[in-house]
Design an enzyme around this catalytic site. Sequence first.
Site, short mmCIF file in Angstrom:
data_model
loop_
_atom_site.label_atom_id
_atom_site.label_comp_id
_atom_site.label_asym_id
_atom_site.label_seq_id
_atom_site.Cartn_x
_atom_site.Cartn_y
_atom_site.Cartn_z
N GLU A 111 0.29 -1.30 5.62
CA GLU A 111 1.17 -0.83 6.49
C GLU A 111 1.02 0.57 6.89
O GLU A 111 1.45 1.03 7.94
CB GLU A 111 2.54 -1.23 5.83
CG GLU A 111 3.64 -1.10 6.99
CD GLU A 111 4.38 0.50 7.13
OE1 GLU A 111 5.47 0.63 7.76
OE2 GLU A 111 3.93 1.25 6.12
N ASP A 135 0.74 -1.05 0.02
CA ASP A 135 -0.02 0.00 0.03
C ASP A 135 0.87 1.29 0.11
O ASP A 135 2.12 1.16 0.37
CB ASP A 135 -0.91 -0.15 1.19
CG ASP A 135 -0.19 0.33 2.73
OD1 ASP A 135 0.72 -0.74 2.70
OD2 ASP A 135 -0.24 0.87 3.33
#
Length: 397
Positions: A168, A81
Amino acid sequence: MPDNFDDLFDRFMRYVKIETTSSEESGTSPSTPTQHDLAKVLYEELTALGAEDVYYDEDHCYVYGGLPGYGEALGFIAHMDTSPAVSGKDVKPRIIKNYDGNDSLLKPGMFPELNNHLGEDLIATDGTTLLGADDKAGVAEIMFALRYLAGHPDIKHRKIRVCFTPDEEIGAGVDHIDLEKFGAKEAYTVDGGKLGELEYECFNAAWATVTVRGTSVHPGSAKNLMKNASLLAIEFNSLLPAAERPEHTEGREGFYMLGEISGSIDSATLKYIIRDHDRAKFEARKETLERITAFLNGKYGEGTFTLAMGDSYYNMIEVLRDHMELVENARRVMAELGITPIENPIRGGTDGARLSFMGIPCPNLCTGGYNYHGRYEYASMQEMEKCAEIVLALMKG
């Protein structure tokens, strides 16, 4: 070592064009469906290169795989991400050959670090989005190293396990990790920045939400009756030390950061993050919020202020002190490659911080990316090559 890095940059340029922005608001896992788009690509690529035990968690968007080798498995982790701080949709990466400081977006006057990249080839944004080097540079470097070893079966290397994680950037990168499928008892995250960064100390981190309940009455008859929740929220924030904010701190200095404030006369909300490298100081910061809450409730009435608070992750040095061989191995590899290690505490956290407390000690390695979470993000191609060499050398053991 490889003499051609075309595969590394082909991967990176493809990965950054896939939107994977995470979201703090969705409440789902993964937080955004677009993260599956990169996960599927990585699953297919791992399968194609002949990795073993390749698995794609279609529910929570984790990708696992590895290569057979000698000894205990060594893990490598990177997140798919990108930060929700700036758009990661329709990323248009561009290559600046032989950077001379005259780029229309990347100016040394604004970012002095760019003076260290004169003559290098940089990958940058077009100024409308972030780039996604955080952490698609790490993803590309791990995949490049795996592909190289798979294509050179004569090279002896350790048993390797990899995991690519979602979310994350919003602190949820290992919420649903399957440690058995990961299959490594020690690992490295590849999620740093400047070439040479070797990080094994990070913040202790917590979040806090303060809810303020006001009393809304007509302003014409408000005397001794109205309690303006927005003003009370401002008063709460004013009782925190002004010098202990991110913009006034560095190194191992901790902080309180007001990330969001909203409100009306009737109600208001403040959202904070709390950070400190020192565990005792970290706990004291949380106690400060509790004392302010109690003080203001005593002043304005019980229940006016409500504090909700929780820990996010802890300083991984508490675990890594007993596993410094991982750090020593990284130092050795860097020295062999002519790289000077840069060992500073992370003013943030990684998946490795939480993994360390889950029983997998996990220092953090550099990727060659800079100016993360913004439209001025860039990566040095020469540094990415060196970072990929670090990963590959560690895989060899």
